[in-house]
Design an enzyme around this catalytic site. Structure first.
Site, mmCIF file in Angstrom:
data_model
loop_
_atom_site.group_PDB
_atom_site.id
_atom_site.type_symbol
_atom_site.label_atom_id
_atom_site.label_comp_id
_atom_site.label_asym_id
_atom_site.label_seq_id
_atom_site.Cartn_x
_atom_site.Cartn_y
_atom_site.Cartn_z
ATOM 1 N N THR B 237 0.824 -1.203 0.000
ATOM 2 C CA THR B 237 0.000 0.000 0.000
ATOM 3 C C THR B 237 0.865 1.263 0.000
ATOM 4 O O THR B 237 0.537 2.245 -0.662
ATOM 5 C CB THR B 237 -0.944 0.030 1.214
ATOM 6 O OG1 THR B 237 -0.221 -0.458 2.358
ATOM 7 C CG2 THR B 237 -2.148 -0.883 0.989
ATOM 8 N N ASP B 239 3.737 1.577 -1.376
ATOM 9 C CA ASP B 239 4.281 1.724 -2.728
ATOM 10 C C ASP B 239 3.230 2.312 -3.669
ATOM 11 O O ASP B 239 3.536 3.156 -4.511
ATOM 12 C CB ASP B 239 4.743 0.350 -3.250
ATOM 13 C CG ASP B 239 5.759 -0.294 -2.319
ATOM 14 O OD1 ASP B 239 5.766 -1.538 -2.217
ATOM 15 O OD2 ASP B 239 6.544 0.435 -1.675
#
Lengths: 315, 317
Positions: B237, B239
């Site tokens: 998440t 990223d």
């Protein structure tokens, strides 16, 4: 609202940092069409080998095995499709074969889409000793095969000079394994003139009463005055997608696939010529496929090529 | 002024993303590339590792890229004279020499394009402890953050980088100002322990963006968001967040409020879809497994392309 597909593809192909070949060419379009794409990168190069320079690293057969082991240890080695393309290494290709066999045991309905990349225009551009591996081990496992004329001739030992030859070669390839064969390009003369090339396809279908029939089609595809890299990878990926949606209708699957190719190539060539400037030949960097810009065409390709159904034959 | 909707103009915007690759699932480059491509960005990706899956599964296997190998790949790009990028995006790294090579590359790319924007997620740890080797900390502090333009630390990382604890919103504002002084004009503290106005089912995120006005004076826009908590551990998440902040600050370069609303809203849609699906797969009363909790990325295409705003950012002084 369209239904959510639950369809997982394992794609084992090259990765390039820049540009669109191998997994870079196949992944985005398949994801755009709703496929879950697991990707094993067989190499990581800066860019494809048609540029003036290229640098990078290759994955060994052992390393490929290690990655697969990780997937297997987690019990997530379940795929609906496998997709492979350009390979230069026998032991790597043989490890791919072992993996496919195991995945087919885990899911007998698995469909292996194989581009048997060996060469073109009469010459091999992979090591010669890949031919027996393709012929004896890879093609027998394939369900969908996308050879060009040269590769089809190499695999069957038969030359293609006429449409009848092409049909016989496709039937020979069926006997070797794959139920769906597409000759992606040939030298056969097109009825529409020399600005077109001829592609053919053949699909064996089992009728409800148990007998076999097959659908054979041919298409006249506009030639393009440029060398593209990655188009074969996009083609195989889109064949996967459109045969998935039209499993018993090769005509439609091919029309959609070839149409997507057309839109992407046209967009690319227009942009490349713009970048190069008048009277100059575009460079490999400028000729990279306009993939992200072609999203709408990938999602919903307008049909621009009609496939002709050839005389059906039953067995 | 509202920008063109992303779908109508062919953007010519090239991102170099240097992150992990996993065969299966959505972390690192797998988490960042598809959403950015959907939004029309050209994404060049250098895979810092290739693993079977993320390290939250029971098992994981694969190979890492050395600093040398990273350099070789960059050399290939440079030899072809195509080392021209509008953005660089980096995330989770475990290797000091790799990170230092990344810094060298970013510096060279900035020389080639002085307008380049480096979006950096300074992944160091969370909930009070580091989960990367300790010796990465001075590299981030002294070399990476100074060349970053946008950073997305969580509270722990922001505290670590500045040496200051965050107990109040005022502390957070001071920490973000300290981070600005280190380099980046845009800072988003992606999550914090600060009490939310909406209760304990929400966490607080804050953002701060420095601008130079046409007359040369400086201004800072600060925003605060109340973000619904989720009862699950997601991987990837962060990223996705950094990638989407890249995208939405690109479209709203002087409007951090809108950029954050869009980014947090995308996160919300993807996470909701993922959690629903994970619970379906796991069955009633059972905790979903890491494979089941993989982000429903391809299924979230429409939300990524055009996120309905579900969270409003408050402008704070």
């Amino acid at each position: 609202m369209s239904a959510i597909m639950e369809c997982r593809v394992l794609s084992i192909q090259s990765h390039v940092v820049r540009g669109y070949v191998g997994n870079k060419s196949a992944t985005f379009p398949l994801q755009v069409l709703g496929f879950e794409v697991d990707s094993i990168n067989s190499v990581q190069f800066s860019n494809h080998t048609g540029y003036a320079h290229w640098k990078g690293q290759v994955l060994t057969a052992e390393e490929l095995n290690v990655l697969y082991e990780g997937i297997k240890l987690n019990n997530v080695n379940h795929y609906d499709y496998i997709l492979t393309g350009y390979s230069r290494d026998i032991s790597f290709l043989e490890t791919v074969v072992d993996i496919i066999k195991e995945l087919k045991k885990a899911n007998p309905s698995l469909v292996y889409v194989c581009d048997p990349v060996m060469g073109d225009q009469g010459a091999m551009y992979v090591p010669e000793n890949l031919l027996p591996v393709y012929k004896n081990k890879v093609v027998p496992l394939a369900d969908i095969l996308t050879p060009n004329q040269f590769e089809a001739e190499l695999l069957t030992g038969r030359k293609i000079n006429t449409e009848e030859d092409a049909i016989e070669v496709m039937d020979l390839l069926h006997k070797m394994g794959p139920e769906t064969v597409v000759l992606t390009s040939t030298d056969l003369p097109s009825k529409q003139g020399d600005q077109f090339l001829v592609a053919l396809g053949s699909q064996k279908i089992k009728k409800p009463d148990g007998t076999n029939t097959d659908q054979k089609i041919c298409m006249d595809i506009p030639k393009v005055d440029a060398v593209f890299v990655g188009t074969g990878d996009l083609f195989a990926a889109m064949m996967l997608a459109w045969t998935h949606h039209h499993p018993k209708d090769l005509k439609t699957a091919c029309e959609k696939t070839v149409s997507v190719m057309h839109h992407v190539i046209k967009r690319t060539i227009t942009y490349a010529n713009e970048m190069a400037g008048p009277g100059k030949r575009p460079t490999p960097a400028q000729l990279e496929l306009r993939m992200v810009q072609s999203k709408a065409d990938i999602e919903n390709p307008t049909i621009v090529v009609e496939a002709k159904v050839l005389q059906k034959s039953s067995q | 002024p509202s920008p063109h909707p992303p779908s109508l103009t062919a953007m010519e915007c090239r991102v170099l993303s240097i992150q992990s690759h996993v065969v299966r699932g959505y972390v690192g480059n797998k988490s960042a590339s598809f959403p950015l491509q959907l939004l029309g960005f050209e994404v060049d990706s250098i895979n810092s590792v290739q693993f079977s899956n993320h390290t939250g599964y029971s098992h994981w296997k694969g190979q890492v890229l050395t600093a040398d190998e990273l350099h070789v790949l960059y050399e290939g790009i440079k030899l072809n004279n195509v080392h021209h990028y509008d953005y660089v995006l980096t995330g989770y790294t475990r290797d000091t020499s790799f990170l230092e090579m990344v810094v060298d590359i970013v510096q060279e790319l900035k020389r080639a394009n002085p307008n380049l924007v480096y979006v950096c997620d300074p992944v160091l740890g969370d909930h009070g402890s580091m989960y990367v080797p300790q010796n990465l900390y001075p590299v981030y502090k002294n070399k990476v953050v100074p060349v970053a333009d946008i950073i997305t630390p969580n509270q722990f990382e922001a505290e670590l980088l500045t040496g200051k604890n965050i107990s109040t919103e005022k502390d957070a504002v001071e920490v973000m100002d300290l981070l600005h002084a280190m380099g980046p004009d845009t800072v988003v503290i992606t999550s914090s322990d600060l009490p939310s106005r909406l209760g304990d089912r929400f966490l607080v995120s804050l953002g701060s963006q420095r601008h130079v006005r046409p007359d040369g004076s400086r201004t800072t826009q600060r925003v605060r968001l109340e973000v619904p908590k989720v009862d699950a551990v997601f991987v990837g998440t962060g990223d996705l967040f950094a990638a989407m902040l890249l995208a939405w600050t690109h479209h709203y370069p002087t409007d951090l409020k809108t950029a954050c609303e869009k980014t947090f809203s995308v996160m919300h849609h993807v996470i909701q879809r993922t959690i629903s699906y994970a619970h379906e797969l796991a069955g009633p009363g059972r905790r979903p497994s890491p494979p089941q909790l993989e982000l429903r990325m391809v299924q979230s295409k429409a939300d990524i392309e055009d996120p309905a705003i579900v969270t409003e950012a408050t402008v704070i002084s």
